[in-house]
Design a protein around this motif. Structure first.
Motif, PDB file in Angstrom:
ATOM      1  N   SER A  90      -1.449  -0.743  -8.118  1.00  0.00           N
ATOM      2  CA  SER A  90      -1.791  -1.782  -7.481  1.00  0.00           C
ATOM      3  C   SER A  90      -1.519  -3.128  -7.995  1.00  0.00           C
ATOM      4  O   SER A  90      -1.447  -4.030  -7.280  1.00  0.00           O
ATOM      5  CB  SER A  90      -3.185  -1.539  -7.108  1.00  0.00           C
ATOM      6  N   LEU A 136       0.883  -1.285   0.271  1.00  0.00           N
ATOM      7  CA  LEU A 136      -0.136   0.175   0.208  1.00  0.00           C
ATOM      8  C   LEU A 136       0.657   1.214   0.046  1.00  0.00           C
ATOM      9  O   LEU A 136       0.588   2.262  -0.869  1.00  0.00           O
ATOM     10  CB  LEU A 136      -0.891  -0.115   1.027  1.00  0.00           C
ATOM     11  N   VAL A 148      -5.767  -1.865  -1.091  1.00  0.00           N
ATOM     12  CA  VAL A 148      -5.721  -2.921   0.065  1.00  0.00           C
ATOM     13  C   VAL A 148      -6.838  -3.960  -0.138  1.00  0.00           C
ATOM     14  O   VAL A 148      -6.762  -5.054   0.193  1.00  0.00           O
ATOM     15  CB  VAL A 148      -5.855  -2.166   1.267  1.00  0.00           C
TER      16      VAL A 148
END
Length: 521
Positions: free
Chosen positions: A488, A383, A417
């Motif tokens: 991500s 993250l 996340v």
């Protein structure tokens, strides 16, 4: 522990994120940095109107100039060439040229040609008038945006507001001088015309009225340096700025700034033909309705280049060159609304956004560690890396960060996340079923991949659509979301998978699933 290609890529992405985000985070003098938008650092907000009816008049005037040049090039004799806001009229002196002239006129898009004996009139259809007015607004938006880009402002917002209004937002404009310079650059028509001086009547210009001049097909223009000096020029220009290809600042023998301009092939041909046929006469260089110079033509001028000299500073000359390069406005614009946004609003916005970002970030980190233990720490590393990569990419491209953009970063924290939550839950389910750690990790990633890809791709598609059809702040939101999604994929999927593979033997040896994954058994 054994390194693998996933960990190497993850480590390189962290180094990339740290290196390129540092100038923005620590406000270093060197390196590319993120710039703050209007809502964060203050600036100028303007709503502009466009006088679209002037675009139609300008189109009529341009067609009249084309007719004049065509007749001179083809040696066709015409008389009483005149135009007003709606119509062009002229008389053909030789009937044998009627077919040639009418063929040329019918090639003009949206033209309505009426022939009565030797008298010919041309007007535009209602559809063409509407299209010209619509094009004037679109062209104004593009021209203003080009000017502001060359002015040096980062990502100015220039967008259509309603049918005939233009929204302009300039971040970083703080002083009155900066504001005045930006406004002048935006509103300047920058309409360049080369017009022939009426040598037969020029001496009488100070005793003539506008109506007297119009009777001869002329117009009276002021001198740019001295408004008391008047120039009598033919109303229909030899050529206009639509044929200009370049403009840049130069200096004369006395080191005074001037503008050097170049014309395209068609403009160069017209310029050369006119100067060749009018040696000894004067040619007026007209900019925005004022005569900057009216030199005598000593010889034919080829090459399609010329100069605009005047009493202006180097900064004014640069701004004028920018306006000429970016193109003249088809229709004048006027200020409808102006609002200065103070930096205090930006400071408050940044403070509130940072509280939300840091608060949300801390809560996510605490929850992940408390619930998933070491797996949560691994997810948190991903993250943090994700945030650095977002800032690094935005810094690298000099992107503008707005309040919605900061909201996009906050949202990206949750999305980044989320992928690790799905993966961790899949791993926990498989461990609970009694499968080996190696198999739980590999199948956990495999099973979670489809759900993660589906969610990220659909969000990315929505972000692309927002960027394509949105304006200003919406684009900023779309950019941060898009960068966050792509980042991500590297951090939350590739990076964490590599870390698990590197730590796999240690996990198997400890046999402490509560420590590693927050699950008993």
């Amino acid at each position: 522990m054994k390194l693998n290609y996933r960990v190497v890529i993850f480590a390189l992405s962290i180094i990339f994120g740290l290196f390129f985000s540092a100038p923005s985070l620590f406000q270093m003098q060197d390196g590319k940095k993120i710039t703050l938008g209007l809502d964060l650092q203050g600036g100028l907000h303007m709503l502009l109107g466009v006088k679209t009816e002037e675009a139609v008049k300008s189109r009529i005037k341009s067609i009249a100039a084309s007719i004049k040049h065509f007749s001179e090039r083809k040696d066709i004799l015409i008389d009483s060439l005149h135009f007003d806001e709606n119509e062009i009229t002229f008389t053909l002196l030789d009937k044998d040229d009627a077919k040639t002239v009418q063929t040329f006129l019918h090639e003009i898009e949206g033209a309505v040609v009426v022939v009565v004996d030797e008298k010919i009139s041309l007007s535009l259809t209602n559809e063409e008038i509407a299209e010209t007015e619509k094009q004037a607004i679109s062209q104004a938006i593009e021209t203003i945006r080009n000017r502001l880009d060359q002015f040096g402002l980062t990502e100015p917002v220039v967008a259509r507001q309603g049918e005939e209004k233009i929204l302009v937002q300039l971040a970083g404009i703080k002083s009155a001088d900066e504001e005045q310079r930006a406004r002048e650059l935006i509103s300047r028509a920058a309409k360049l015309e080369l017009m022939a001086v009426d040598e037969d009547r020029a001496a009488r210009v100070h005793t003539m009225s506008e109506s007297d001049a119009a009777a001869y097909g002329d117009v009276i223009l002021e001198d740019a340096a001295n408004p008391e000096i008047k120039h009598l020029v033919h109303e229909i220009p030899i050529l206009d700025g639509g044929m200009l290809t370049d403009a840049h600042v130069g200096f004369d023998q006395n080191n005074r700034p001037l503008i050097n301009f170049s014309l395209n092939a068609e403009g160069a041909e017209i310029f050369g033909d006119f100067t060749g046929k009018n040696v000894g006469k004067r040619l007026a260089v007209v900019l925005d309705g004022k005569v900057y110079s009216a030199p005598v033509i000593n010889e034919r001028i080829g090459g399609g280049s010329g100069q605009i000299s005047g009493s202006y500073s180097v900064m004014e000359a640069k701004d004028l060159a920018i306006a000429l390069r970016s193109g003249s406005l088809l229709a004048p614009i006027y200020l409808m609304e102006k609002r200065s946004v103070g930096p205090s609003l930006g400071a408050d916005s940044i403070k509130a956004s940072m509280i939300a970002l840091i608060g949300g970030f801390i809560l996510v980190i605490v929850f992940m560690i408390a619930y998933y233990r070491v797996a949560g720490i691994i997810a948190n590393i991903a993250l943090i890396a994700n945030l650095f990569i977002i800032l690094a990419v935005m810094s690298l491209f000099g992107a503008t960060l707005t309040l919605p953009g900061m909201a996009g970063i906050v949202l990206t924290v949750g999305m980044a996340v989320d992928a690790n939550v799905i993966i961790s839950e899949r791993i926990r389910e498989l461990i609970h079923e009694g499968v080996s750690t190696h198999r739980a990790i590999e199948e956990g990633y495999s099973n979670a991949m489809r759900a993660i890809l589906d969610a990220n791709i659909t969000t990315l598609i929505a972000a692309v659509v927002l960027y394509a059809y949105g304006t200003g702040a919406i684009k900023g939101f779309a950019i941060t979301i898009s960068i966050g999604i792509l980042a991500s994929m590297i951090t939350a999927i590739l990076g964490t998978h590599g870390i698990y593979q590197m730590l796999e033997k240690r996990i198997q040896k400890s046999k402490n699933n509560l420590l590693w994954f927050g699950i008993k058994g």
